[in-house]
Design a protein around this motif. Structure first.
Motif, PDB file in Angstrom:
ATOM      1  N   ASP A  63      -7.893   1.641   4.562  1.00  0.00           N
ATOM      2  CA  ASP A  63      -8.136   0.458   5.388  1.00  0.00           C
ATOM      3  C   ASP A  63      -7.023   0.255   6.413  1.00  0.00           C
ATOM      4  N   ILE A  64      -5.810   0.713   6.092  1.00  0.00           N
ATOM      5  CA  ILE A  64      -4.690   0.593   7.023  1.00  0.00           C
ATOM      6  C   ILE A  64      -5.019   1.345   8.311  1.00  0.00           C
ATOM      7  N   ALA A  65      -5.442   2.593   8.185  1.00  0.00           N
ATOM      8  CA  ALA A  65      -5.787   3.396   9.355  1.00  0.00           C
ATOM      9  C   ALA A  65      -6.994   2.812  10.081  1.00  0.00           C
ATOM     10  N   SER A 111       0.826  -1.200   0.000  1.00  0.00           N
ATOM     11  CA  SER A 111       0.000   0.000   0.000  1.00  0.00           C
ATOM     12  C   SER A 111       0.869   1.262   0.000  1.00  0.00           C
ATOM     13  N   GLU A 112       1.945   1.240   0.791  1.00  0.00           N
ATOM     14  CA  GLU A 112       2.851   2.392   0.818  1.00  0.00           C
ATOM     15  C   GLU A 112       3.588   2.540  -0.519  1.00  0.00           C
ATOM     16  N   ASP A 121       7.546   9.731  12.144  1.00  0.00           N
ATOM     17  CA  ASP A 121       7.667   8.902  10.945  1.00  0.00           C
ATOM     18  C   ASP A 121       6.417   8.020  10.836  1.00  0.00           C
ATOM     19  N   ILE A 122       5.473   8.446  10.016  1.00  0.00           N
ATOM     20  CA  ILE A 122       4.188   7.749   9.942  1.00  0.00           C
ATOM     21  C   ILE A 122       4.324   6.324   9.402  1.00  0.00           C
ATOM     22  N   SER A 123       5.254   6.105   8.515  1.00  0.00           N
ATOM     23  CA  SER A 123       5.457   4.753   8.005  1.00  0.00           C
ATOM     24  C   SER A 123       5.910   3.816   9.137  1.00  0.00           C
ATOM     25  N   GLU A 169       4.997  -0.304  13.290  1.00  0.00           N
ATOM     26  CA  GLU A 169       5.022  -0.633  14.721  1.00  0.00           C
ATOM     27  C   GLU A 169       3.636  -1.020  15.221  1.00  0.00           C
ATOM     28  N   ALA A 170       2.608  -0.362  14.711  1.00  0.00           N
ATOM     29  CA  ALA A 170       1.243  -0.696  15.121  1.00  0.00           C
ATOM     30  C   ALA A 170       0.894  -2.124  14.706  1.00  0.00           C
ATOM     31  N   PHE A 171       1.200  -2.491  13.467  1.00  0.00           N
ATOM     32  CA  PHE A 171       0.905  -3.861  13.025  1.00  0.00           C
ATOM     33  C   PHE A 171       1.713  -4.887  13.819  1.00  0.00           C
ATOM     34  N   ALA A 172       2.971  -4.570  14.091  1.00  0.00           N
ATOM     35  CA  ALA A 172       3.793  -5.492  14.890  1.00  0.00           C
ATOM     36  C   ALA A 172       3.214  -5.624  16.295  1.00  0.00           C
TER      37      ALA A 172
END
Length: 189
Positions: A83-85, A69-70, A162-164, A169-172
């Protein structure tokens, strides 16, 4: 309400509604996430020997989805897939006293016991985080860590800006939380 996970061997044969319920226990309830993981984790007669294997596959699929997506957003100049957010935003704010799943409520127990000043600081940090990273929610594996440690981590991540990395980190963290929930729900590793 006592919840336990079914044996991993039977998971592929569960009805879809029970697979969704299982995913809602491992991850925060999110229709977009459930639909995505149903296709990825249970398609093509996939089998798992442990919940850890299932969750680690989910981690790979989520990170691949995010990276793609990125990449696509970078190449086209279009925004990243919303959908990521939505998936990240399914997690409650840290220190929130309402709308917590029973799992989140237990996980954030250490954050609930604090002074009014600490609660206010955490609320301010949540607001700053969400204005720094629009559409995201700060997601971290709390695991009983004190509020001061969590707030310092949040501040460092805000300052990093760093939004990426935040999405990654959120998914991890979501998968680390799922592993912890699985172990607490009786999964064998």
């Amino acid at each position: 309400m006592s919840v336990s996970l079914p044996p991993i061997e039977v998971v592929p044969s569960l009805p879809i509604i029970e697979k969704i319920e299982l995913l809602n226990h491992l991850f925060e309830k999110c229709q977009i996430l459930s639909a995505f993981l149903l296709l990825k984790l249970f398609g093509a007669d996939k089998r798992y020997s442990t919940y850890q294997q299932l969750i680690e596959d989910a981690r790979v699929y989520l990170i691949d989805y995010l990276n793609e997506s990125e990449r696509r957003a970078s190449e086209t100049g279009q925004p990243i897939n919303p959908d990521i957010a939505a998936i990240i935003g399914a997690h409650p704010r840290l220190g929130a006293s309402q709308k917590l799943s029973s799992h989140s409520s237990q996980e954030q127990k250490s954050l609930q016991q604090s002074s009014e000043e600490e609660r206010k600081r955490l609320e301010d940090l949540n607001n700053l985080y969400e204005s720094t990273f629009p559409g995201l929610r700060y997601v971290v594996f709390v695991n009983g860590r004190p509020r001061s440690v969590i707030m310092e981590d949040m501040l460092q991540r805000i300052q990093r800006n760093d939004i990426s990395k935040e999405r990654h980190e959120a998914f991890a963290a979501m998968c680390d939380i799922a592993l912890d929930r699985a172990s607490k729900l009786g999964a064998k590793f």
